[in-house]
Design a protein around this motif. Structure first.
Motif, PDB file in Angstrom:
ATOM      1  N   PHE A 163       0.834  -1.201   0.000  1.00 50.37           N
ATOM      2  CA  PHE A 163       0.000   0.000   0.000  1.00 50.37           C
ATOM      3  C   PHE A 163       0.875   1.259   0.000  1.00 50.37           C
ATOM      4  CE2 PHE A 163      -1.738   3.374   2.731  1.00 50.37           C
ATOM      5  CZ  PHE A 163      -2.767   3.811   1.914  1.00 50.37           C
ATOM      6  N   ILE A 164       1.887   1.266   0.863  1.00 51.20           N
ATOM      7  CA  ILE A 164       2.772   2.435   0.958  1.00 51.20           C
ATOM      8  C   ILE A 164       3.487   2.676  -0.358  1.00 51.20           C
ATOM      9  CG2 ILE A 164       4.910   3.284   2.017  1.00 51.20           C
ATOM     10  CD1 ILE A 164       3.914   1.903   4.641  1.00 51.20           C
ATOM     11  N   ARG A 165       4.111   1.637  -0.910  1.00 51.70           N
ATOM     12  CA  ARG A 165       4.935   1.791  -2.107  1.00 51.70           C
ATOM     13  C   ARG A 165       4.129   1.961  -3.388  1.00 51.70           C
ATOM     14  NH1 ARG A 165      10.434   0.225  -1.636  1.00 51.70           N
ATOM     15  NH2 ARG A 165      10.996   0.004   0.541  1.00 51.70           N
TER      16      ARG A 165
ATOM     17  N   PRO B 151       3.292   7.277  -4.178  1.00 55.57           N
ATOM     18  CA  PRO B 151       3.008   7.971  -5.451  1.00 55.57           C
ATOM     19  C   PRO B 151       2.002   9.114  -5.285  1.00 55.57           C
ATOM     20  CG  PRO B 151       3.085   5.610  -5.822  1.00 55.57           C
ATOM     21  CD  PRO B 151       3.125   5.820  -4.326  1.00 55.57           C
ATOM     22  N   ALA B 152       0.984   8.935  -4.447  1.00 54.30           N
ATOM     23  CA  ALA B 152      -0.001  10.001  -4.244  1.00 54.30           C
ATOM     24  C   ALA B 152       0.640  11.208  -3.562  1.00 54.30           C
ATOM     25  CB  ALA B 152      -1.173   9.482  -3.408  1.00 54.30           C
ATOM     26  N   LEU B 153       1.493  10.973  -2.571  1.00 56.66           N
ATOM     27  CA  LEU B 153       2.185  12.068  -1.899  1.00 56.66           C
ATOM     28  C   LEU B 153       3.162  12.768  -2.846  1.00 56.66           C
ATOM     29  CD1 LEU B 153       2.850  10.330   1.545  1.00 56.66           C
ATOM     30  CD2 LEU B 153       1.255  12.219   1.099  1.00 56.66           C
ATOM     31  N   HIS B 154       3.830  11.979  -3.680  1.00 58.54           N
ATOM     32  CA  HIS B 154       4.761  12.536  -4.674  1.00 58.54           C
ATOM     33  C   HIS B 154       4.009  13.430  -5.665  1.00 58.54           C
ATOM     34  CE1 HIS B 154       8.364  12.754  -7.102  1.00 58.54           C
ATOM     35  NE2 HIS B 154       7.669  12.384  -8.152  1.00 58.54           N
TER      36      HIS B 154
ATOM     37  N   LYS C 282      11.382   5.511  -5.294  1.00 55.75           N
ATOM     38  CA  LYS C 282      11.843   6.701  -6.020  1.00 55.75           C
ATOM     39  C   LYS C 282      11.089   7.956  -5.615  1.00 55.75           C
ATOM     40  CE  LYS C 282       8.947   6.115 -10.151  1.00 55.75           C
ATOM     41  NZ  LYS C 282       8.061   5.068  -9.864  1.00 55.75           N
ATOM     42  N   GLU C 283       9.944   7.815  -4.952  1.00 56.82           N
ATOM     43  CA  GLU C 283       9.127   8.971  -4.576  1.00 56.82           C
ATOM     44  C   GLU C 283       9.615   9.678  -3.308  1.00 56.82           C
ATOM     45  OE1 GLU C 283       6.553   5.989  -6.702  1.00 56.82           O
ATOM     46  OE2 GLU C 283       7.807   5.887  -4.921  1.00 56.82           O
ATOM     47  N   LEU C 284      10.652   9.162  -2.663  1.00 55.67           N
ATOM     48  CA  LEU C 284      11.134   9.788  -1.439  1.00 55.67           C
ATOM     49  C   LEU C 284      11.831  11.110  -1.747  1.00 55.67           C
ATOM     50  CD1 LEU C 284      12.538   6.703   0.484  1.00 55.67           C
ATOM     51  CD2 LEU C 284      10.312   7.795   0.721  1.00 55.67           C
TER      52      LEU C 284
END
Length: 145
Positions: A19-21, A26-29, A55-57
């Protein structure tokens, strides 16, 4: 200040990491959030293995494994290791001149998410914490009204 901590909880094997990855990061990114990720230490006895940082970090090193005491979760030391790791991520972000604004913390269903919703924002100087519980849904028969 819009700093936020998102605590993701749920039993082992219910898809928290997925769920996180696949969805949350992606939604936060997409919202242009600068995110750091605190994950429980990967235990081979639970079928979990180290993965590449998402990669979204906010930056490549914006992930940390939190020490567990063999239980596969971070519930044993919420105020010690979690706060220390949060401060380390904040220091790394300052060194890299990245304005970190969101921390995602993965626990398990054994952990009391309210403890983490309290201690992690304090260490991160955040005003709010969100708790997301991942659960399994299985359709066995259509619902009848």
């Amino acid at each position: 200040d819009d700093r936020c901590v998102i605590v993701v909880t749920g039993p082992i094997g219910y898809g928290k990491s997925r769920f996180i990855r696949r969805h949350l990061l992606p939604a936060l990114h997409k919202q242009q959030r600068k995110v750091a990720l605190l994950e429980h230490r990967f235990s081979s006895e639970f079928g979990q293995h180290a993965r590449q940082p998402p990669k979204e970090l906010a930056f490549k090193e914006a992930t940390a494994n939190v020490f567990d005491f063999g239980g596969g979760c971070v519930c044993c030391s919420p105020r010690g290791d979690v706060e220390r790791r949060t401060r380390e991520l904040m220091a790394a972000a300052i060194k890299k001149k990245v304005p970190l604004d969101t921390i995602v913390l993965e626990t398990t269903g054994v952990a009391d998410p309210l403890v983490f919703a309290e201690c992690c924002p304090r260490a991160f100087n955040a005003r709010k914490a969100l708790v997301v519980c991942v659960c399994l849904a299985k359709e066995t028969a259509p619902c009848e009204a």
